[in-house]
Design an enzyme around this catalytic site. Structure first.
Site: not given
Length: 567
Positions: A294, A425-427, A432
């Site tokens: 992230r 992507y990655e949350g 977030q």
């Protein structure tokens, strides 16, 4: 104008804004002197300019492809990976015991951002390996570390993460991949994973997959998931890549951007792997990797923003249109507004990114709970605001080009197409923001309050020098404090979630104002003070409207029924 690595900007930020002297003052990072860091940034910048930047367009025009089950990468990518590996840029923050440099994450973050600006598609490959390295350093057995880490850090082997399945995206607990104990310390992993960045390549001797799967006694949901390292080729008795494992690339996704980065559908058919961490402890291990990623993805956004800004500026300096003092469009007021907005936001997002990395380094060096809380709080902001900045600046870059921005041959559109996925992507950035107003507020807003106290204290000190800049920053911080207190008081999380995204963006806006003010104090009457004036006067006021949205609650969000939405 070819990409120019902004080494001097990193040097300024590390010394004056991110507090790198505090990091270098710890025992763990005592060798990271100014001279050492300057040499590293200079050498990395040179590699980005001379090796990676020329690969930006070829990767877009000649994408990775799948031939007879083998991924063929874009022209020049093999040489690019070699340069990254030989430079030691993969294992920068890795444990020296396994071949890493042991450098602070702040330095790694700066280098990764430069690589992202030069060629995002290729930069994704070392970023995946770095995340895997960190997860294994924290959770793998000594035997696994000794076997895999040296080769991952050297770039001889590459790494990936395998989380997502067709039915299990953000809801990771819904995955169906299975793992069965082979009785010899290994496990047979079966299942299909999608959206696997750099799931295969033709330049590393082995590709090592971190795979989430469920053991037979694993309970439903995330608490029943375990993590396994599953290599493309099984290591032989000498630890070298041997026979092929029972896994394959089913297909490559056809994407909006990042064409040089193969995004794979992976199939595991009883593939041999080894447990990383405890049984049913896969999510804890994977989150180590995801938190690293992230921060890295936030850096990707900032890096693309830098690349898009440089690309747009070069065009504005050359394009003749209308009567201006210079004869080019750079002197038109609206073009200057766009360029100033781009440059000011790049600085703000980069400062947030480096301060987040600095908090991680201080947590690592001191094991202090307050630094851990600071790092955790800043991570979703760094990821979301960094990627939002990347998208906004890249889009503005297209606008600066005018009609030529819509024409692919200028390369302006590629920055936007490539960076768009970073908000997903990655949350996703929505996740977030929800994390920020929920999990990161479980302390009653204490971590946020301490950060706000620091901003206000600095603004008070700055009043004696630049009151016209310090005042707006202090006032914006106080407004943000009131909104934070309102959020914390909402027992129904949905009331927080409805305004989570604007709240995160407002917090980032205020942080950006603070870091610009710090920079102005370090460069009185210089370019950084002038840039700070633009940000504080033109962009910081956005926080007020964002905070109004944040405190509007959920009633209006659900104002229309589903039938009315469809109508």
């Amino acid at each position: 104008m070819p990409y120019r690595a902004p080494v001097t900007d990193y040097q300024f930020l590390l010394r004056h804004v991110a507090g790198f002297d505090q990091i270098a003052g710890t025992e763990k990072f005592s060798e990271a002197s100014d001279d050492v860091v300057d040499a590293i940034l200079t050498e990395a910048g040179k590699m980005c300019e001379e090796v990676m930047s020329p690969l930006q367009r070829p990767g877009d025009l000649e994408p990775a492809r799948l031939e007879n089950g083998v991924v063929r990468t874009s022209p020049g990518y093999s040489d690019g990976w070699k340069a990254i590996s030989e430079g030691g840029w993969i294992g920068m923050s890795g444990d020296p015991e396994y071949g890493g440099m042991g450098l602070p994450m702040t330095v790694t973050t700066a280098v990764n951002e430069m690589m992202s600006a030069a060629c995002l598609s290729l930069q994704l490959a070392p970023l995946m390996s770095q995340g895997q390295i960190e997860a294994m350093e924290h959770h793998a057995s000594d035997a696994i570390k000794e076997l895999f880490l040296p080769k991952l850090m050297s770039g001889e082997w590459s790494g990936t993460m395998n989380l997502t399945e067709p039915q299990a995206g953000s809801d990771v607990g819904a995955l169906s991949s299975k793992a069965v104990d082979n009785g010899d310390g290994s496990f047979a992993v079966t299942g299909q994973k999608i959206y696997i960045s750099w799931g295969d390549n033709d330049f590393a001797g082995n590709v090592c997959h971190l795979v989430l799967a469920r053991l037979p006694d694993g309970v439903p949901g995330t608490k029943g998931i375990s993590l396994f390292i599953v290599p493309k080729h099984l290591p032989d008795d000498n630890g070298e890549a041997g026979v092929a494992n029972s896994l394959k690339v089913v297909s490559l996704e056809h994407k909006m951007g990042l064409h040089g980065s193969p995004t794979c559908v992976m199939q595991f058919d009883g593939a041999k792997g080894w447990l990383v961490g405890k049984e049913h402890g896969g999510m804890a291990a994977m989150f180590t990797m995801m938190n690293n990623a992230r921060l890295g993805v936030g850096g990707q956004g900032v890096g693309v923003a830098e690349g898009a800004y440089q690309h747009a500026l070069a065009y504005a300096l050359e394009r003749k249109q209308g009567k201006t003092p210079s004869g080019t469009i750079v002197d038109h007021a609206d073009v200057r507004r766009m360029l100033m907005s781009m440059k000011a936001d790049v600085f703000a997002s980069r400062a947030i990114l480096l301060n987040c990395a600095a908090a991680i380094d201080m947590q690592t060096a001191t094991d202090d709970a307050e630094w851990a809380a600071r790092a955790a709080f800043l991570t979703p902001i760094a990821k979301a605001f960094g990627t939002e900045t990347g998208m906004r600046v890249a889009e503005t870059g297209v606008q600066v080009h005018g009609g030529m921005g819509f024409i692919e041959e200028t390369g302006a559109a590629q920055f936007y197409r490539d960076v768009r996925v970073t908000a997903i992507y990655e949350g996703t950035n929505g996740i977030q923001a929800m994390d920020l107003v929920a999990r990161k507020m479980m302390d009653g807003g204490e971590a946020a309050a301490k950060l706000l106290d620091e901003i206000e204290d600095h603004a008070e000190r700055a009043r004696a020098t630049v009151p016209e800049l310090a005042g707006p920053v202090w006032e914006a911080t106080e407004t943000l404090r009131e909104a934070t207190e309102w959020l914390v008081a909402q027992g129904d999380l949905n009331e927080r979630f409805a305004g989570a995204v604007p709240y995160l963006q407002a917090f980032a806006r205020v942080l950006g104002g603070h870091y610009h003010l710090v920079a102005a104090m370090a460069d009185p009457a210089g370019p950084r003070e002038k840039l700070a004036r633009f940000y504080i006067n033109a962009l910081l006021p956005e926080h007020a409207g964002l905070l109004a949205q944040a405190q509007n609650g959920s009633a209006d969000v659900y104002g229309l029924t589903i039938d009315e939405l469809v109508a």
